[in-house]
Motif scaffolding. Structure first.
Motif, PDB file in Angstrom:
ATOM      1  N   GLN A   1      53.864  19.509  34.802  1.00 10.67           N
ATOM      2  CA  GLN A   1      54.160  20.934  34.641  1.00 10.67           C
ATOM      3  C   GLN A   1      52.998  21.622  33.917  1.00 10.67           C
ATOM      4  OE1 GLN A   1      57.925  22.186  32.809  1.00 10.67           O
ATOM      5  NE2 GLN A   1      57.740  23.898  34.234  1.00 10.67           N
ATOM      6  N   GLN A   2      52.405  20.895  32.982  1.00 12.84           N
ATOM      7  CA  GLN A   2      51.222  21.408  32.287  1.00 12.84           C
ATOM      8  C   GLN A   2      50.098  21.702  33.292  1.00 12.84           C
ATOM      9  OE1 GLN A   2      50.069  18.577  29.275  1.00 12.84           O
ATOM     10  NE2 GLN A   2      48.452  19.917  28.492  1.00 12.84           N
ATOM     11  N   VAL A   3      49.944  20.813  34.259  1.00 11.51           N
ATOM     12  CA  VAL A   3      48.942  21.005  35.321  1.00 11.51           C
ATOM     13  C   VAL A   3      49.236  22.292  36.084  1.00 11.51           C
ATOM     14  CG1 VAL A   3      48.183  20.117  37.569  1.00 11.51           C
ATOM     15  CG2 VAL A   3      48.369  18.567  35.616  1.00 11.51           C
ATOM     16  N   PHE A   4      50.484  22.451  36.538  1.00 10.86           N
ATOM     17  CA  PHE A   4      50.837  23.629  37.338  1.00 10.86           C
ATOM     18  C   PHE A   4      50.671  24.917  36.539  1.00 10.86           C
ATOM     19  CE2 PHE A   4      53.935  20.622  39.702  1.00 10.86           C
ATOM     20  CZ  PHE A   4      52.880  20.117  40.445  1.00 10.86           C
ATOM     21  N   LEU A   5      51.078  24.871  35.266  1.00 12.13           N
ATOM     22  CA  LEU A   5      50.957  26.064  34.431  1.00 12.13           C
ATOM     23  C   LEU A   5      49.495  26.460  34.241  1.00 12.13           C
ATOM     24  CD1 LEU A   5      53.703  25.416  31.715  1.00 12.13           C
ATOM     25  CD2 LEU A   5      53.687  27.216  33.448  1.00 12.13           C
ATOM     26  N   ASN A   6      48.641  25.466  34.052  1.00 14.52           N
ATOM     27  CA  ASN A   6      47.212  25.744  33.899  1.00 14.52           C
ATOM     28  C   ASN A   6      46.652  26.426  35.140  1.00 14.52           C
ATOM     29  OD1 ASN A   6      45.920  25.080  31.432  1.00 14.52           O
ATOM     30  ND2 ASN A   6      46.465  22.943  31.767  1.00 14.52           N
ATOM     31  N   LEU A   7      47.071  25.947  36.322  1.00 14.39           N
ATOM     32  CA  LEU A   7      46.561  26.518  37.566  1.00 14.39           C
ATOM     33  C   LEU A   7      47.073  27.950  37.753  1.00 14.39           C
ATOM     34  CD1 LEU A   7      46.805  23.377  39.894  1.00 14.39           C
ATOM     35  CD2 LEU A   7      44.747  24.391  38.892  1.00 14.39           C
ATOM     36  N   VAL A   8      48.345  28.168  37.398  1.00 13.27           N
ATOM     37  CA  VAL A   8      48.895  29.531  37.504  1.00 13.27           C
ATOM     38  C   VAL A   8      48.174  30.461  36.532  1.00 13.27           C
ATOM     39  CG1 VAL A   8      50.941  30.956  37.115  1.00 13.27           C
ATOM     40  CG2 VAL A   8      51.171  28.783  38.305  1.00 13.27           C
ATOM     41  N   ASN A   9      47.947  29.988  35.319  1.00 11.66           N
ATOM     42  CA  ASN A   9      47.259  30.815  34.321  1.00 11.66           C
ATOM     43  C   ASN A   9      45.850  31.194  34.770  1.00 11.66           C
ATOM     44  OD1 ASN A   9      49.061  31.330  32.258  1.00 11.66           O
ATOM     45  ND2 ASN A   9      48.816  29.283  31.398  1.00 11.66           N
ATOM     46  N   ASN A  10      45.135  30.242  35.329  1.00 12.26           N
ATOM     47  CA  ASN A  10      43.781  30.543  35.818  1.00 12.26           C
ATOM     48  C   ASN A  10      43.830  31.555  36.956  1.00 12.26           C
ATOM     49  OD1 ASN A  10      42.394  28.959  34.024  1.00 12.26           O
ATOM     50  ND2 ASN A  10      42.220  27.193  35.407  1.00 12.26           N
ATOM     51  N   ALA A  11      44.823  31.399  37.845  1.00 14.03           N
ATOM     52  CA  ALA A  11      44.957  32.346  38.957  1.00 14.03           C
ATOM     53  C   ALA A  11      45.224  33.748  38.408  1.00 14.03           C
ATOM     54  CB  ALA A  11      46.074  31.902  39.892  1.00 14.03           C
TER      55      ALA A  11
ATOM     56  N   GLY B   1      37.803  33.636  22.824  1.00 13.20           N
ATOM     57  CA  GLY B   1      39.177  34.003  22.484  1.00 13.20           C
ATOM     58  C   GLY B   1      40.079  34.020  23.709  1.00 13.20           C
ATOM     59  N   ARG B   2      39.496  34.181  24.892  1.00 15.21           N
ATOM     60  CA  ARG B   2      40.323  34.172  26.108  1.00 15.21           C
ATOM     61  C   ARG B   2      40.321  32.814  26.795  1.00 15.21           C
ATOM     62  NH1 ARG B   2      43.054  37.870  28.202  1.00 15.21           N
ATOM     63  NH2 ARG B   2      43.159  36.736  30.180  1.00 15.21           N
ATOM     64  N   GLY B   3      39.120  32.202  26.820  1.00 17.09           N
ATOM     65  CA  GLY B   3      39.030  30.907  27.501  1.00 17.09           C
ATOM     66  C   GLY B   3      38.621  29.794  26.556  1.00 17.09           C
TER      67      GLY B   3
ATOM     68  N   ASP C   1      44.341  34.937  35.494  1.00 15.13           N
ATOM     69  CA  ASP C   1      43.102  35.444  34.904  1.00 15.13           C
ATOM     70  C   ASP C   1      42.140  35.943  35.980  1.00 15.13           C
ATOM     71  OD1 ASP C   1      43.907  34.937  32.351  1.00 15.13           O
ATOM     72  OD2 ASP C   1      42.888  32.994  32.184  1.00 15.13           O
ATOM     73  N   ALA C   2      42.202  35.309  37.176  1.00 12.45           N
ATOM     74  CA  ALA C   2      41.272  35.678  38.244  1.00 12.45           C
ATOM     75  C   ALA C   2      41.734  36.941  38.993  1.00 12.45           C
ATOM     76  CB  ALA C   2      41.116  34.518  39.219  1.00 12.45           C
ATOM     77  N   MET C   3      42.982  37.407  38.690  1.00 16.64           N
ATOM     78  CA  MET C   3      43.511  38.579  39.390  1.00 16.64           C
ATOM     79  C   MET C   3      43.984  39.623  38.382  1.00 16.64           C
ATOM     80  SD  MET C   3      45.590  36.744  42.512  1.00 16.64           S
ATOM     81  CE  MET C   3      46.575  35.643  41.515  1.00 16.64           C
ATOM     82  N   PRO C   4      43.055  40.158  37.571  1.00 18.79           N
ATOM     83  CA  PRO C   4      43.468  41.072  36.492  1.00 18.79           C
ATOM     84  C   PRO C   4      44.142  42.343  37.021  1.00 18.79           C
ATOM     85  CG  PRO C   4      41.070  41.008  36.709  1.00 18.79           C
ATOM     86  CD  PRO C   4      41.602  39.935  37.598  1.00 18.79           C
ATOM     87  N   ALA C   5      43.810  42.735  38.263  1.00 21.89           N
ATOM     88  CA  ALA C   5      44.432  43.954  38.818  1.00 21.89           C
ATOM     89  C   ALA C   5      45.573  43.606  39.770  1.00 21.89           C
ATOM     90  CB  ALA C   5      43.369  44.784  39.526  1.00 21.89           C
TER      91      ALA C   5
ATOM     92  N   ASP D   1      44.836  31.644  45.510  1.00 17.60           N
ATOM     93  CA  ASP D   1      44.893  33.028  45.019  1.00 17.60           C
ATOM     94  C   ASP D   1      43.832  33.861  45.726  1.00 17.60           C
ATOM     95  OD1 ASP D   1      42.328  33.361  43.444  1.00 17.60           O
ATOM     96  OD2 ASP D   1      43.164  31.662  42.335  1.00 17.60           O
ATOM     97  N   ASN D   2      44.039  35.169  45.723  1.00 16.06           N
ATOM     98  CA  ASN D   2      43.022  36.037  46.333  1.00 16.06           C
ATOM     99  C   ASN D   2      42.301  36.833  45.245  1.00 16.06           C
ATOM    100  OD1 ASN D   2      45.010  37.815  45.680  1.00 16.06           O
ATOM    101  ND2 ASN D   2      45.052  38.877  47.644  1.00 16.06           N
ATOM    102  N   GLY D   3      41.960  36.114  44.184  1.00 14.90           N
ATOM    103  CA  GLY D   3      41.309  36.739  43.033  1.00 14.90           C
ATOM    104  C   GLY D   3      39.789  36.712  43.107  1.00 14.90           C
TER     105      GLY D   3
END
Ligand code: ADP
Ligand code: MG
Length: 274
Positions: free
Chosen positions: A173-183, A234-236, A185-189, A210-212
């Motif tokens: 679950q930690q793996v999946f959460l990390n991937l979702v979090n990165n996605a 502070g963010r990454g 971050d890649a789609m701020p808008a 993702d389409n980020g």
């Protein structure tokens, strides 16, 4: 003449019948042999598949254990000698301090080796059977509000009758959460995140698309290195994907990335079926 023709015809019919009998006997034997062969093939296929998964996991654990053992033995010896040497020097002398540094470093290596052995003991083969679809669903339930808040549309496509893998639910679950979090971050808008599962005879695949912002190849070549980040302080932390890679490694699973700047990113995870 007529009699001769009748006799010849009768003879031909008889020959034909004999031939047909022979053909049908041969055909039925062939069918039977074919069936046996198919069964044998299936058995072989099942056996090799079961073995390769199990063997791979066992071999990975075995190598790690052997390595840890081989390194641990000389380390103990070195550490014993260094401690003896230390008694030859006055406590506050430069040489004693140097030896203290050596001892500290040896202890660090010993700690790493110990952790490696621990992980081997509770290796991939001892993870319980896990349904990745269920775990993904649980992960979505947890992240859904954050995705909505960030205007990220979630598209889920989970394969029916997904085979089980052996896995530690919390770690994965930690793996999946990390991937979702990165996605995220890649789609701020905002954007779209597609998550899907699929499987074949040997493997179960999970994809995060993702389409980020995407990445160039120079960046995507470094993302699994510890402390590599393109995010501001502070963010990454640059540790997310390093941890992801490590956890997957412990599961004898693999991760690959495909990405294009401005287009988006696809992470593909491959697990061995059990
Ligand atoms: P962090 O998120 O703390 O920067 P990670 O190890 O999770 O560290 O990611 C490392 C880097 O990989 C990120 O800084 C980013 O440049 C890149 N990256 C990871 N996932 C994505 C993604 N989905 N889209 C674009 N870039 C990504
Ligand atoms: Mg991250």
């Amino acid at each position: 003449m007529m009699r001769q023709i009748r006799e010849m015809t009768a003879e031909r019919t008889r020959q034909n019948e004999i031939l047909q009998e022979k053909v049908s006997a041969a055909t039925s034997e062939l069918t039977q042999k074919n069936e046996q062969l198919e069964n044998a093939n299936l058995e072989l296929f099942r056996a090799t598949r079961k073995m390769s998964g199990m063997e791979r996991r066992a071999a990975a654990g075995q190598t790690a254990a052997e390595f840890a053992h081989e390194v641990g033995t000389p380390l103990n010896l070195i550490s014993g000698h260094v401690q003896l040497l230390q008694t030859n020097f006055p406590k506050e002398s430069k040489d004693a301090t140097r030896l203290q540094t050596i001892i500290a470093q040896i202890e660090r290596i010993e700690q790493i080796v110990r952790e490696m052995l621990d992980r081997t003991r509770f290796g991939a083969s001892e993870h319980p059977p896990l349904n990745l679809n269920e775990l993904l669903q649980k992960t979505f339930d947890a992240v859904e509000p954050t995705l909505v808040e960030n205007r990220v549309e979630l598209k889920i496509d989970l394969a029916e009758n997904l085979p089980l893998v052996s896995g530690d639910a919390d770690r994965l679950q930690q793996v999946f959460l990390n991937l979702v979090n990165n996605a995220l971050d890649a789609m701020p808008a905002g954007g779209k995140l597609e998550i899907s599962t699929a499987f074949n005879a040997n493997e179960v695949a999970v994809e995060f698309i993702d389409n980020g912002a995407g990445m160039d190849t120079d960046t995507s070549g470094k993302i699994f290195q510890p402390l590599f980040t393109t995010k501001e302080r502070g963010r990454g932390t640059g540790l997310g994907l390093f941890v992801v890679n490590r956890i997957l490694h412990e599961h004898a699973a693999k991760i690959t990335v495909e990405s294009e700047p401005e287009k988006g990113t696809k992470f593909k995870l491959l697990f061995q079926r059990i």
